[in-house]
Write an enzyme that holds these catalytic residues in place. Sequence first.
Site, PDB file in Angstrom:
ATOM      1  N   GLY A   1       0.198   5.042   4.127  1.00 32.25           N
ATOM      2  CA  GLY A   1       1.262   4.137   3.692  1.00 32.25           C
ATOM      3  C   GLY A   1       2.547   4.863   3.353  1.00 32.25           C
ATOM      4  O   GLY A   1       3.651   4.402   3.680  1.00 32.25           O
TER       5      GLY A   1
ATOM      6  N   LYS B   1     -13.553   3.311  15.904  1.00 32.68           N
ATOM      7  CA  LYS B   1     -13.463   4.755  16.175  1.00 32.68           C
ATOM      8  C   LYS B   1     -13.852   5.578  14.942  1.00 32.68           C
ATOM      9  O   LYS B   1     -14.315   6.722  15.085  1.00 32.68           O
ATOM     10  CB  LYS B   1     -12.064   5.131  16.673  1.00 32.68           C
ATOM     11  CG  LYS B   1     -10.912   4.742  15.747  1.00 32.68           C
ATOM     12  CD  LYS B   1     -10.519   5.850  14.799  1.00 32.68           C
ATOM     13  CE  LYS B   1      -9.472   5.368  13.831  1.00 32.68           C
ATOM     14  NZ  LYS B   1      -9.028   6.445  12.907  1.00 32.68           N
TER      15      LYS B   1
ATOM     16  N   ALA C   1      -1.712  11.039   9.279  1.00 27.30           N
ATOM     17  CA  ALA C   1      -0.554  10.774   8.420  1.00 27.30           C
ATOM     18  C   ALA C   1       0.338  11.995   8.210  1.00 27.30           C
ATOM     19  O   ALA C   1       1.567  11.896   8.295  1.00 27.30           O
ATOM     20  CB  ALA C   1      -1.030  10.229   7.081  1.00 27.30           C
TER      21      ALA C   1
ATOM     22  N   GLY D   1       0.826  -1.195   0.000  1.00 23.73           N
ATOM     23  CA  GLY D   1       0.000   0.000   0.000  1.00 23.73           C
ATOM     24  C   GLY D   1       0.860   1.245   0.000  1.00 23.73           C
ATOM     25  O   GLY D   1       1.990   1.243   0.505  1.00 23.73           O
TER      26      GLY D   1
END
Length: 350
Positions: A16, A205, A154, A11
């Site tokens: 990723g 979540k 990220a 990924g």
Amino acid sequence: MPDRKKICIVGSGNWGSAVAMIIGKNAAKSNHFDPIVKMWVFEEMINGRKLTDIINTDHENVKYLPGYKLPENVIAVPNITEASDGADIFVFVLPHQFIASLCDKMKNHVKADAIGISLIKGIDEGPDGLKLISHIIQEKLGIEMSVLMGANIAKEVADEKFCETTIGSKNKTHGEILKELMQTPNFRITVVAECDTVELCGALKNIVAVGAGFCDGLGYGDNTKAAVIRLGLMEMLSFAKLFCKGPVTSATFLESCGVADLVTTCYGGRNRKVAEAFVKTGKSIEELEKELLNGQKLQGPQTSAEVYKILAQKNLVNEFPLFAAVYQICYECRPVRDFITCLQNHPEHM
């Protein structure tokens, strides 16, 4: 050194690519890992160039993590069997909708003693009910799996802003190997044994974050969002106790994978963002995903659909009104203002 472990990242999206920055740097300076890190990339054309060529030449994922340099030892590979060949450690980080078909392509190219770690936040609904993504990978590839979940947006990880995360691993040795591969001074890892609980936290979540986005779209404030977080956490804990085969302790919910990830996602994640837009624009979830996420996939609404099917099979829908309301608002045209009614009448208050 011949005994260095070879890494394959499966990924290359937003998360990723951020993880590839960490793994690439750690592998390059370690005696325990091969310095060449292969990263499977779904091939796309970007302004007339292949995305893999851009990554391997310019060392930047210009579509999913623009403005950040990937280490030069991270090599983009468009063929999954080529990327998988010889790997000792697999890091799975892609939308959970694609994992089963990808594993089918990989299964004859994976070493018997390889191990894997899933960073995928989602669940599947199988014929017998709940199916965790790590379990699907383990069954299809025959490798032992761990998971990593935490309060890890990220872009902030790519910016090397301090954060914590949680690895769930039933094998202590594997957990320590994976921690060595992925920990940095600004990405601190705790290893716990409750692998399934950690993974469920990461999936559930996102449903709660959709509810938080509804409240933002309706113009409610931080008090309401705090209630959504608390009630959502209670439903997450109840769901885990019902559906996890192993032990489920409140302590795991106090790790980064639990309450920390829930708070972060309800304030800063894509599920919250799209849910707010859903209320304000009246557009469908599918339309907004295409408009707002630049090719990324939304996990919260789809996870709510899978959870709802599981709850319906077990006649438990009424015990999880927040989860149920998110699904019904996203997919069954239930009025979004009913979400507030759901909070007002939640069984936690009875």
